[in-house]
Design an enzyme around this catalytic site. Sequence first.
Site, mmCIF file in Angstrom:
data_model
loop_
_atom_site.group_PDB
_atom_site.id
_atom_site.type_symbol
_atom_site.label_atom_id
_atom_site.label_comp_id
_atom_site.label_asym_id
_atom_site.label_seq_id
_atom_site.Cartn_x
_atom_site.Cartn_y
_atom_site.Cartn_z
ATOM 1 N N GLU A 75 0.873 -1.171 0.000
ATOM 2 C CA GLU A 75 0.000 0.000 0.000
ATOM 3 C C GLU A 75 0.909 1.220 0.000
ATOM 4 O OE1 GLU A 75 -1.757 2.871 -0.233
ATOM 5 O OE2 GLU A 75 -1.585 3.009 1.950
ATOM 6 N N GLU A 84 4.164 8.183 -3.613
ATOM 7 C CA GLU A 84 4.933 7.600 -2.515
ATOM 8 C C GLU A 84 5.915 6.544 -3.046
ATOM 9 O OE1 GLU A 84 2.589 6.297 0.771
ATOM 10 O OE2 GLU A 84 1.778 8.293 1.166
#
Length: 210
Positions: A75, A84
């Site tokens: 994730e 990210e």
Amino acid sequence: MVVGAGRGPLVRASIAAAKEAGRQLRVYAVEKNPAAIVHIQAMVNAEGWHDKVTIVAQDMRTWEPSEKADILVSELLGSFGDNELSPECLDGAQRLLKPDGISIPCSYTSYLAPITTSKLHDAVKGYKDLEHFETPYVVKFHRYYQLSPPQAVFIFTHPNWNQPADNSRSGTFRFTRNSEDGVGVLHGFAGYFESVLYPGVTLNTHPPTH
């Protein structure tokens, strides 16, 4: 195998999914942050999962496992799908996956939409420098107006067996606005994503499909 395990929510979710499916499971929780490792260890101790979970305190991109994974779970999507370092991390970690293995998520698409929002603009303007205007922010939108529909920007798929893996992306986009909608002031862009976790299972922040 859970890569970028953080404090362990995906470890817990993986064990719960295996229990519901009636399948045996062995989890490698790969995480390089020492502070997060403490939380995972406490969770494993509290739940008595020592026979199910192996904690690996290393970077997913450099760790050499004793066996490869059937499923690679992560994730790292952030708020824009790729902000990210999900593409770079998962490309580096996919060598941990068997040739016929599954990556969750298996693809994601980022979107941009032009918006006007005096509230956020004034908050950034208060810093009185250019750097803060060029910084992406994770915010919950209030008092904003979307000037044009979102457009798909970048698409990433996993596993990505193309070698060498190249995550370079660029594009030019034209956002149109109906004349009857009147003029609008562009203060910035809202970023969203759509993700396919597994065929038929999606997760997204993209307003038209959220």
